[in-house]
Design an enzyme around this catalytic site. Structure first.
Site, PDB file in Angstrom:
ATOM      1  N   GLY A 252       0.816  -1.031   0.020  1.00  0.00           N
ATOM      2  CA  GLY A 252       0.033  -0.006  -0.035  1.00  0.00           C
ATOM      3  C   GLY A 252       0.705   1.279   0.032  1.00  0.00           C
ATOM      4  O   GLY A 252       0.707   2.203   0.614  1.00  0.00           O
ATOM      5  N   GLY A 253       1.939   1.139  -0.976  1.00  0.00           N
ATOM      6  CA  GLY A 253       3.013   2.192  -0.809  1.00  0.00           C
ATOM      7  C   GLY A 253       2.905   3.438  -1.547  1.00  0.00           C
ATOM      8  O   GLY A 253       3.657   4.206  -1.983  1.00  0.00           O
ATOM      9  N   ASP A 275       0.242  -1.346  -4.720  1.00  0.00           N
ATOM     10  CA  ASP A 275      -0.915  -0.599  -4.411  1.00  0.00           C
ATOM     11  C   ASP A 275      -1.709  -1.165  -5.239  1.00  0.00           C
ATOM     12  O   ASP A 275      -1.697  -2.133  -6.341  1.00  0.00           O
ATOM     13  CB  ASP A 275      -0.522   0.819  -4.527  1.00  0.00           C
ATOM     14  CG  ASP A 275      -1.529   1.717  -3.402  1.00  0.00           C
ATOM     15  OD1 ASP A 275      -2.765   1.531  -3.833  1.00  0.00           O
ATOM     16  OD2 ASP A 275      -1.106   2.200  -2.375  1.00  0.00           O
ATOM     17  N   ASP A 301      -3.487  -6.479  -4.364  1.00  0.00           N
ATOM     18  CA  ASP A 301      -4.593  -6.399  -3.408  1.00  0.00           C
ATOM     19  C   ASP A 301      -4.007  -6.868  -2.203  1.00  0.00           C
ATOM     20  O   ASP A 301      -3.930  -8.266  -2.155  1.00  0.00           O
ATOM     21  CB  ASP A 301      -5.891  -6.846  -4.042  1.00  0.00           C
ATOM     22  CG  ASP A 301      -6.984  -6.675  -2.865  1.00  0.00           C
ATOM     23  OD1 ASP A 301      -6.868  -6.468  -1.733  1.00  0.00           O
ATOM     24  OD2 ASP A 301      -7.905  -7.200  -3.298  1.00  0.00           O
ATOM     25  N   PHE A 302      -3.849  -6.290  -1.065  1.00  0.00           N
ATOM     26  CA  PHE A 302      -3.289  -6.698   0.003  1.00  0.00           C
ATOM     27  C   PHE A 302      -4.454  -7.714   0.877  1.00  0.00           C
ATOM     28  O   PHE A 302      -3.888  -8.259   1.885  1.00  0.00           O
ATOM     29  CB  PHE A 302      -2.477  -5.900   1.040  1.00  0.00           C
ATOM     30  CG  PHE A 302      -3.238  -4.458   1.294  1.00  0.00           C
ATOM     31  CD1 PHE A 302      -4.656  -4.617   2.068  1.00  0.00           C
ATOM     32  CD2 PHE A 302      -2.485  -3.211   1.190  1.00  0.00           C
ATOM     33  CE1 PHE A 302      -5.261  -3.342   2.305  1.00  0.00           C
ATOM     34  CE2 PHE A 302      -3.249  -2.127   1.569  1.00  0.00           C
ATOM     35  CZ  PHE A 302      -4.578  -2.290   2.078  1.00  0.00           C
ATOM     36  N   ARG A 317       2.872   1.439   5.927  1.00  0.00           N
ATOM     37  CA  ARG A 317       2.897   2.548   6.450  1.00  0.00           C
ATOM     38  C   ARG A 317       1.585   3.185   6.268  1.00  0.00           C
ATOM     39  O   ARG A 317       1.059   3.364   5.089  1.00  0.00           O
ATOM     40  CB  ARG A 317       3.817   3.636   5.994  1.00  0.00           C
ATOM     41  CG  ARG A 317       3.721   5.129   6.409  1.00  0.00           C
ATOM     42  CD  ARG A 317       4.850   6.038   5.692  1.00  0.00           C
ATOM     43  NE  ARG A 317       4.993   6.948   6.369  1.00  0.00           N
ATOM     44  CZ  ARG A 317       4.471   8.407   5.694  1.00  0.00           C
ATOM     45  NH1 ARG A 317       3.734   8.386   4.674  1.00  0.00           N
ATOM     46  NH2 ARG A 317       4.650   9.267   6.315  1.00  0.00           N
ATOM     47  N   HIS A 321      -4.314   1.353   9.731  1.00  0.00           N
ATOM     48  CA  HIS A 321      -5.122   2.141  10.566  1.00  0.00           C
ATOM     49  C   HIS A 321      -6.493   2.284   9.571  1.00  0.00           C
ATOM     50  O   HIS A 321      -7.673   2.738  10.378  1.00  0.00           O
ATOM     51  CB  HIS A 321      -4.620   3.413  11.073  1.00  0.00           C
ATOM     52  CG  HIS A 321      -4.568   4.536  10.053  1.00  0.00           C
ATOM     53  ND1 HIS A 321      -4.768   6.084  10.360  1.00  0.00           N
ATOM     54  CD2 HIS A 321      -4.398   4.408   8.785  1.00  0.00           C
ATOM     55  CE1 HIS A 321      -4.755   6.622   9.134  1.00  0.00           C
ATOM     56  NE2 HIS A 321      -4.390   5.819   8.208  1.00  0.00           N
TER      57      HIS A 321
HETATM   58  C1  LIG Z   1      -3.539   6.002   3.895  1.00  0.00           C
HETATM   59  S1  LIG Z   1      -2.769   5.458   2.232  1.00  0.00           S
HETATM   60  C2  LIG Z   1      -1.305   5.087   2.832  1.00  0.00           C
HETATM   61  C3  LIG Z   1       0.023   5.618   1.744  1.00  0.00           C
HETATM   62  C4  LIG Z   1       1.196   5.185   1.717  1.00  0.00           C
HETATM   63  N1  LIG Z   1       1.743   4.138   2.440  1.00  0.00           N
HETATM   64  C5  LIG Z   1       1.743   6.321   2.894  1.00  0.00           C
HETATM   65  O1  LIG Z   1       2.098   6.141   3.952  1.00  0.00           O
HETATM   66  O2  LIG Z   1       1.739   7.539   2.432  1.00  0.00           O
HETATM   67  C6  LIG Z   1      -3.312   3.948   1.968  1.00  0.00           C
HETATM   68  C7  LIG Z   1      -3.106   3.158   0.801  1.00  0.00           C
HETATM   69  O3  LIG Z   1      -3.598   1.866   0.898  1.00  0.00           O
HETATM   70  C8  LIG Z   1      -3.931   1.641  -0.660  1.00  0.00           C
HETATM   71  N2  LIG Z   1      -4.719   0.528  -0.626  1.00  0.00           N
HETATM   72  C9  LIG Z   1      -6.360   0.388  -0.172  1.00  0.00           C
HETATM   73  N3  LIG Z   1      -6.706  -0.779  -0.332  1.00  0.00           N
HETATM   74  C10 LIG Z   1      -5.866  -1.582  -0.873  1.00  0.00           C
HETATM   75  C11 LIG Z   1      -5.636  -3.013  -1.123  1.00  0.00           C
HETATM   76  N4  LIG Z   1      -6.952  -3.819  -0.871  1.00  0.00           N
HETATM   77  N5  LIG Z   1      -4.739  -3.449  -1.842  1.00  0.00           N
HETATM   78  C12 LIG Z   1      -3.389  -2.515  -1.971  1.00  0.00           C
HETATM   79  N6  LIG Z   1      -3.504  -1.280  -1.656  1.00  0.00           N
HETATM   80  C13 LIG Z   1      -4.623  -0.666  -1.074  1.00  0.00           C
HETATM   81  C14 LIG Z   1      -4.440   2.699  -1.034  1.00  0.00           C
HETATM   82  O4  LIG Z   1      -4.561   2.904  -2.565  1.00  0.00           O
HETATM   83  C15 LIG Z   1      -3.395   3.792  -0.579  1.00  0.00           C
HETATM   84  O5  LIG Z   1      -2.238   4.188  -1.297  1.00  0.00           O
END
Ligand SMILES: C[S@@+](CC[C@H](N)C(=O)[O-])C[C@H]1O[C@@H](n2cnc3c(N)ncnc32)[C@H](O)[C@@H]1O
Length: 421
Positions: A252-253, A275, A301-302, A317, A321
């Protein structure tokens, strides 16, 4: 007899303000100002002592204001119109309607923006009282440092847009969501879902609306530019160098901002940024050329099993939450088949204080994020004990090695290690 609270507060504010001023003079920093050519951020050199004085002033001035207003006026001072002003300013791009350093009449701004003159005046006169724009002569508008930020920095423009158009309506529908789906832990049953008339989670919705996803990703970048959320906290608070030519997976970077900072300091490391598809696509386009060779972007997709096996560190990161406990457990368990013995999972995330355990301003920000998590994903922020309980539920072979908050950082580093085979 001890001094009344209001004079105690005002004396401390005066004392701390003069300490700050001495610091500005000693470090040749500009004094804070909202003039159009004033600094766009609070002038500081990342000094934790100054940070503590600064937020003590913020806490004390807020408390003094509350006391001087009294309960009735305090209760009536929460203004939803502040959101309305920002919505109109962003949607009609009012900060772009005339040049920074120039002036424009309400009529001129109306002609450029497409708003009526009456609406332009009504909105801007309220916004001016928020410090966004100034009215140096009657009927003539000029920029302040705040509106200049909106005019010159699209990332901040997107932060305000996402705040008032994505998060605002989501919050406004939380009551309705709680009535419709009591105690739900589903990210699809939220204020955000009701506000957007969707049965998807916020991220599912964004996958179908790339322009909204792009704005939200920019909003995250704006947040990340805050001193307390800068990437250097992550770079400096984990022994990345000990990984040699290891592999780090940033789950989710987003667009890879944090791994770019790590990659620059540790040239032997390689990275995979995972991501959702539209975010990854934008990350590939925007990755700086000096690190591009060592940073691979991968749509993943995590909520499904981790495809990159045997990496040294899996870094999350600000991910967990966003998710209710049962989904956090799925996300972490999805890593287990990929883990080699000794592999580490680094959770870089918010930790709630016990009530009153930090500056009121900072606690307010965290508890607001807590409610935002509720509004958009049915999630919540966690105290350290909540994190420990959550990790313990994932797998008994996942050991929490340590949890600490790097100095000056809002986010904690919680390091887990795989003790299995
Ligand atoms: C709050 S952001 C944090 C982004 C980054 N890690 C940072 O610290 O700036 C959450 C991230 O999770 C990604 N995300 C949400 N659901 C996801 C999923 N099922 N699989 C992968 N990424 C996902 C979003 O696209 C977003 O980039």
């Amino acid at each position: 007899m001890s001094a009344p609270r209001i004079t105690e507060l005002s004396s401390r504010i005066a004392l701390n303000t003069s300490k700050l001023n001495e610091y500005f003079v000693a470090h040749n920093l500009p004094t804070p100002s909202f003039d159009v050519d004033g600094p766009l951020d609070f002038p500081s050199a990342n000094d934790p002592d100054i940070d503590s004085i600064r937020f003590s002033i913020v806490d004390d001035t807020l408390e003094l204001r509350r006391l001087i207003l009294g309960p009735k006026l305090h209760l009536m001072s929460f203004s939803v119109n502040e959101i309305l002003c920002q919505q109109v300013i962003i949607r009609y791009r009012l900060a772009h309607a005339f040049p920074v350093g120039g002036e424009a009449t309400f009529t001129e701004i109306a002609n450029i923006s497409g708003l009526s003159e009456a609406d332009t005046r009504q909105i801007l006169r309220r916004a001016i009282l928020l410090g966004i724009f100034a009215e140096p002569h009657p009927g003539v508008v000029a920029h302040t440092a705040t509106s200049r930020l909106l005019a010159e920095d699209e990332v901040f423009h997107d932060w305000v847009g996402a705040n008032v158009d994505d998060l605002g309506p989501a919050s406004a529908h939380v009551c309705e969501a709680m009535e419709k789906w009591p105690s739900s832990e589903e990210p699809t049953q939220t204020g955000f879902a009701l506000a957007n008339n969707t049965d998807k989670s916020i991220y599912g919705f964004f996958s179908d609306h790339p322009e909204r996803a792009e704005r939200f990703a920019n909003a995250m970048r704006a947040l990340g530019s805050r001193d307390d959320l800068e990437s250097h906290h992550t770079v400096n608070s984990f022994p990345w160098g000990e990984l040699g030519d290891g592999i780090v997976v940033d789950i989710g970077g987003s667009r890879g901002t944090v791994v770019t900072a790590i990659a620059r300091k540790y040239p032997s490391l390689s990275f995979v940024v995972q991501d959702l598809e539209p975010v990854v696509e934008s990350g590939r386009k925007n990755i700086p050329p000096d690190v591009a060779e060592r940073v691979q972007f991968m749509a993943h997709d995590f909520l499904t099993p981790q495809p990159v096996k045997n990496a040294d560190v899996y870094y999350l990161r600000w991910i967990l939450h966003n998710w209710p406990d049962k989904y956090c457990i799925i996300i972490l368990r999805n890593l287990i088949p990929a883990l080699k013995p000794g592999a580490r999972i680094v959770v870089n995330d918010n930790v709630l204080p016990t009530p009153g355990g930090m500056s009121n301003w900072k606690e307010t920000r965290l508890r607001s994020t807590d409610l935002t998590m509720k509004a958009i994903q049915n999630s919540h922020e966690r105290e350290l004990d909540d994190w420990k309980k959550l990790f313990a539920m994932v797998d008994h072979k996942l050991e929490l090695l340590g949890a600490e908050q790097p100095s000056g950082s809002s986010l904690w580093m919680m390091v887990l290690q795989w003790k299995g085979d």
